[in-house]
Motif scaffolding. Structure first.
Motif, PDB file in Angstrom:
ATOM      1  N   VAL A  79       0.848  -1.191   0.000  1.00  0.00           N
ATOM      2  CA  VAL A  79       0.000   0.000   0.000  1.00  0.00           C
ATOM      3  C   VAL A  79       0.886   1.244   0.000  1.00  0.00           C
ATOM      4  O   VAL A  79       0.678   2.190  -0.770  1.00  0.00           O
ATOM      5  CB  VAL A  79      -0.947  -0.008   1.223  1.00  0.00           C
ATOM      6  N   GLY A  80       1.925   1.202   0.839  1.00  0.00           N
ATOM      7  CA  GLY A  80       2.859   2.330   0.917  1.00  0.00           C
ATOM      8  C   GLY A  80       3.537   2.584  -0.420  1.00  0.00           C
ATOM      9  O   GLY A  80       3.668   3.726  -0.862  1.00  0.00           O
TER      10      GLY A  80
ATOM     11  N   VAL B 136      12.648  -8.248  -5.992  1.00  0.00           N
ATOM     12  CA  VAL B 136      13.029  -6.840  -6.014  1.00  0.00           C
ATOM     13  C   VAL B 136      11.891  -5.970  -5.474  1.00  0.00           C
ATOM     14  O   VAL B 136      12.116  -5.030  -4.697  1.00  0.00           O
ATOM     15  CB  VAL B 136      13.386  -6.413  -7.458  1.00  0.00           C
ATOM     16  N   ILE B 137      10.656  -6.306  -5.859  1.00  0.00           N
ATOM     17  CA  ILE B 137       9.495  -5.520  -5.433  1.00  0.00           C
ATOM     18  C   ILE B 137       9.288  -5.670  -3.929  1.00  0.00           C
ATOM     19  O   ILE B 137       9.009  -4.695  -3.220  1.00  0.00           O
ATOM     20  CB  ILE B 137       8.215  -5.997  -6.156  1.00  0.00           C
ATOM     21  N   LEU B 138       9.438  -6.916  -3.438  1.00  0.00           N
ATOM     22  CA  LEU B 138       9.337  -7.145  -2.001  1.00  0.00           C
ATOM     23  C   LEU B 138      10.342  -6.253  -1.280  1.00  0.00           C
ATOM     24  O   LEU B 138      10.028  -5.604  -0.275  1.00  0.00           O
ATOM     25  CB  LEU B 138       9.659  -8.619  -1.738  1.00  0.00           C
ATOM     26  N   GLY B 139      11.558  -6.199  -1.819  1.00  0.00           N
ATOM     27  CA  GLY B 139      12.616  -5.381  -1.221  1.00  0.00           C
ATOM     28  C   GLY B 139      12.257  -3.908  -1.207  1.00  0.00           C
ATOM     29  O   GLY B 139      12.293  -3.263  -0.151  1.00  0.00           O
ATOM     30  N   ILE B 140      11.860  -3.346  -2.360  1.00  0.00           N
ATOM     31  CA  ILE B 140      11.615  -1.903  -2.386  1.00  0.00           C
ATOM     32  C   ILE B 140      10.378  -1.545  -1.565  1.00  0.00           C
ATOM     33  O   ILE B 140      10.345  -0.496  -0.939  1.00  0.00           O
ATOM     34  CB  ILE B 140      11.511  -1.307  -3.814  1.00  0.00           C
ATOM     35  N   SER B 141       9.369  -2.445  -1.532  1.00  0.00           N
ATOM     36  CA  SER B 141       8.171  -2.069  -0.774  1.00  0.00           C
ATOM     37  C   SER B 141       8.504  -1.986   0.714  1.00  0.00           C
ATOM     38  O   SER B 141       8.063  -1.060   1.400  1.00  0.00           O
ATOM     39  CB  SER B 141       7.032  -3.042  -1.037  1.00  0.00           C
TER      40      SER B 141
END
Lengths: 288, 284
Positions: free
Chosen positions: A30-31, B125-130
Motif C-alpha cells: 500500500v505504501g 526486487v518488489i518485495l525489497g523496495i516495498s
C-alpha cells in the motif's frame, strides 16, 4: 472447541501470521502504491497524481525496456518449457528407482547453489578469454578469440539455466501421476507417438505446465543478476531500472511506479495463467 | 514413449543423447567455477597455469586466499547471522501457521491461505523496495514525531532479515503443514486420555512428529537466506552479506578467490540441500 482456552489458543496462532502479512506484505505494498502516486513539487512537498506513470509512458526508454523485459521473459519461459519437457518426461517415465532419484538430484543440485555462482560460471565459460572461446580456437573452428558474453543470447542462456528446475520439478510430479497403462491403451487403439503426446500426455501434464510456466516467467521478469552480469551495457532489464531509480538516482517516486508496473504485469500473467487452465493459486503453488 | 512400447532404436539414442547433453549443460558452469579455483593465475580463465591451493590458503598479494581475505570472511559471518535469525523466525511463524491452517476452521481461512501464498508470486526486487519504502516512511514519521533516531528502520541487517523472512516463511509453512496433515490426531487424544495437558500433548507427541519437517524447513530457510540476492540488494546497509560482497567483487573484475568461495558455497549448499531432503523424506 469453543471454550475460552481454545479461543485464546486460536488468537495466539492468528497473531503471528497477521503480523507477518500485514506489516511485511500488505502495508508495504500500500505504501509503495501511495509513493508511486505522489509527485515531488518541492523539498519535502508532495502532491497526489499520476505523473510518474505518465513519465513511464512518455519516455520511450522506459516502456521499451519494460516491453523488452516482458518479451524476453516470455521467450525464456517458452524455451524452458521446450527444453525441460523431454527431460521431465525422461525422468518420470523412462527411468526407475535409483536412476530416477539420481537424475532428479542431479537436476536439483545446481539450484541449491547461489544464482550468483551459477552466473559466474557462465561468465567464465562465455567471455572472450573463456573456456568456450578457447576450445573453439583449439579445435580450429574460429581464428581469433570470440566474445560470447554481453549479448541477448547470453542472457537467454542464463535465464533458462537459472529457472529450468522450476519447470522440471512440477512436470516430473504431474507426469509421474500419469498411469503408463493409459499410454499403452493409446497405442493399442492405434495412436501414434505424436497423437498420444497431444491427446493424453500434454492434457494430463497441463497443471504442471501452467505452474512451471508461471514460476519461470516470474523469476525471469524479476531477475536482476543474469541480465546485469551476462548482458552488455545496452541490454537493459526493468529490475535494473528500478534499482537505478531507487539507489542511484534516489527518485523513489518514479521507482515505486516502476515497481508497481512490474508487479502488475507479473500478477496479470499469474492471473491469466490460472484462469486459462482453470486452477486456483492454492493448488498450483501450495504443492511445491 | 514408455519402456513397454517398442520404439525405433535411432529415436531412443537421440533421446538419450539429448538427456546427456542437458546434464552436461547443467553441470558445466559449476564445474568450471570449481576447476578454476585451483588455477595458479590471477584471472579465472584459461590458460591453465598449474595447480595451486593459494586461492584458499594464500597470504601474499596477489594470491590472497579466502581464509585470509577479510571482507569475504566478514560477509560470511554477516550471512550466517542473517540466516540464523531468518530461519528461527520463519520456522517459529511457520509452525504456528501450520497449526492454524490444519487444526482450525474459521471465516476467511481460504482468503488468509491465499494471502500466505502471495509472497511466492511477488518478485524479490518488489518485495525489497516495498519494505524499504514502508520502513523509511515509518522511520520518518517517528523521527518527526519524537525527535529520536530509528536506525533499525533504515537499510541494514534488520531490514534484510525482515525482507528475507517475509517470503521464506511461506516455504516453512508449506513444508510443516504438509507433515502436520499426515499426523494422526488420535495419538494426541490418547495422550489427553492418559492425563496429559493440551500443551503437554503437543509438546511430547505432536512436535516430535513434526521435527523432521521443522529441521528440513530450517535448513531450507538457511539455504534460501544465504543465497538470496534480489530482496537483500534493496535493503542492505553497510554490512553486506556474502552474495552482495561477491557481486561487488565480480563487477570490479574477479580473481580466482571468488571461485574458491563459490566452491565452498557449492559444497555447503549441496550438503544442506541433501540434508533437507533426508529430513523431509524421513519415514516414521
Amino acid at each position: 472447541m469453543g471454550s475460552d482456552r481454545s479461543r485464546l489458543g486460536f488468537y495466539l496462532l492468528l497473531a503471528p501470521i497477521l503480523l507477518w502479512l500485514i506489516v511485511l506484505i500488505i502495508l508495504p505494498h500500500v505504501g509503495l502504491f501511495l509513493v508511486s502516486i505522489s509527485e515531488k513539487i518541492g523539498p519535502r512537498e508532495y502532491e497526489t497524481g499520476f505523473d510518474n506513470y505518465a513519465a513511464f509512458f512518455s519516455e520511450p526508454l522506459y516502456w521499451r525496456t519494460f516491453a523488452r523485459t516482458a518479451i524476453m521473459s516470455i521467450m525464456a519461459t517458452a524455451l524452458t518449457l521446450i527444453l525441460g519437457f523431454p527431460i521431465a518426461y525422461y525422468i518420470a517415465k523412462l527411468t526407475r528407482g535409483r536412476t530416477k532419484t539420481t537424475l532428479f538430484l542431479m537436476c536439483m543440485i545446481p539450484f541449491w547453489v547461489s544464482e550468483l555462482v551459477r552466473t559466474f560460471g557462465w561468465m567464465i565459460l562465455l567471455r572472450e578469454t573463456g573456456v568456450i572461446s578457447n576450445t573453439l580456437q583449439y579445435l580450429g573452428l574460429v581464428n581469433g578469440p570470440i566474445e560470447l558474453l554481453y549479448n541477448d543470447a547470453a542472457i537467454m542462456v542464463g535465464l533458462v539455466y537459472t529457472s529450468i528446475l522450476f519447470m522440471v520439478v512440477p512436470l516430473v510430479t504431474t507426469l509421474d501421476s500419469l498411469d503408463d497403462s493409459l499410454i499403452e491403451a493409446g497405442y493399442d487403439l492405434g495412436g501414434t507417438s505424436t497423437s498420444i503426446m497431444r491427446e493424453i500426455v500434454i492434457p494430463h501434464a497441463m497443471p504442471g505446465i501452467v505452474s512451471g510456466c508461471i514460476v519461470v516467467f516470474m523469476l525471469s521478469l524479476g531477475n536482476y543478476l543474469t541480465p546485469i552480469l551476462l548482458g552488455g551495457k545496452d541490454s537493459l532489464w526493468f529490475t535494473g531500472m528500478i534499482y537505478t531509480q531507487f539507489i542511484t538516482r534516489f527518485n523513489w517516486e518514479l521507482g515505486s511506479a516502476f515497481g508497481f508496473l512490474l508487479l502488475g504485469l507479473s500478477s496479470l500473467v499469474v492471473f491469466l495463467g490460472l484462469k486459462f487452465s482453470g486452477q486456483s493459486l492454492s493448488e498450483t503453488m501450495g504443492r511445491s | 514413449m514408455i519402456p513397454t512400447v517398442p520404439q525405433p532404436v535411432f529415436a531412443k539414442w537421440c533421446y538419450r543423447a539429448y538427456v546427456t547433453v542437458f546434464f552436461v549443460y547443467l553441470a558445466l558452469p559449476l564445474t568450471v567455477v570449481c576447476v578454476f579455483a585451483f588455477n595458479n593465475s590471477v584471472f579465472p580463465s584459461l590458460p591453465w597455469e598449474g595447480f595451486t591451493l593459494a586461492w584458499f590458503f594464500g597470504t601474499e598479494a596477489p594470491f590472497i586466499g579466502v581464509l585470509n581475505e577479510r571482507s569475504i570472511m566478514r560477509s560470511i559471518g554477516t550471512s550466517a547471522f542473517v540466516a540464523f535469525w531468518v530461519s528461527a523466525l520463519a520456522v517459529a511463524v511457520g509452525t504456528c501457521n501450520a497449526f492454524l491452517f490444519v487444526r482450525h476452521e474459521f471465516r476467511g481461512k481460504a482468503l488468509l491461505y491465499m494471502l500466505m501464498l502471495l509472497p511466492l508470486i511477488i518478485p524479490g526486487v518488489i518485495l525489497g523496495i516495498s519494505i524499504l519504502v514502508f520502513s523509511s516512511s515509518v522511520a520518518n514519521t517517528l523521527e518527526d514525531a519524537t525527535g529520536l533516531w530509528f536506525d533499525g528502520l533504515r537499510p541494514g541487517l534488520i531490514l534484510v532479515i525482515l525482507g528475507q523472512f517475509s517470503f521464506i516463511t511461506t516455504f516453512a509453512t508449506l513444508v510443516i503443514s504438509a507433515r502436520l496433515q499426515k499426523f494422526d490426531p488420535s495419538l494426541e487424544e490418547a495422550a489427553l486420555n492418559l492425563g496429559a495437558s493440551k500443551l503437554g500433548a503437543i509438546r511430547q507427541i505432536t512436535l516430535p512428529f513434526l521435527l523432521p519437517a521443522i529441521v528440513a524447513s530450517a535448513v531450507v530457510s538457511v539455504l534460501m537466506s544465504f543465497e538470496n540476492f534480489n530482496t537483500t540488494l534493496m535493503l542492505v546497509g553497510s554490512d553486506s552479506p556474502l552474495t552482495i560482497t561477491m557481486f561487488d567483487k565480480l563487477k570490479q573484475g574477479s580473481t580466482p578467490v571468488l571461485n574458491a568461495v563459490s566452491l565452498l558455497l557449492i559444497i555447503v549448499s549441496a550438503a544442506l540441500g541433501l540434508l533437507s531432503l533426508l529430513f523431509q523424506n524421513a519415514k516414521r
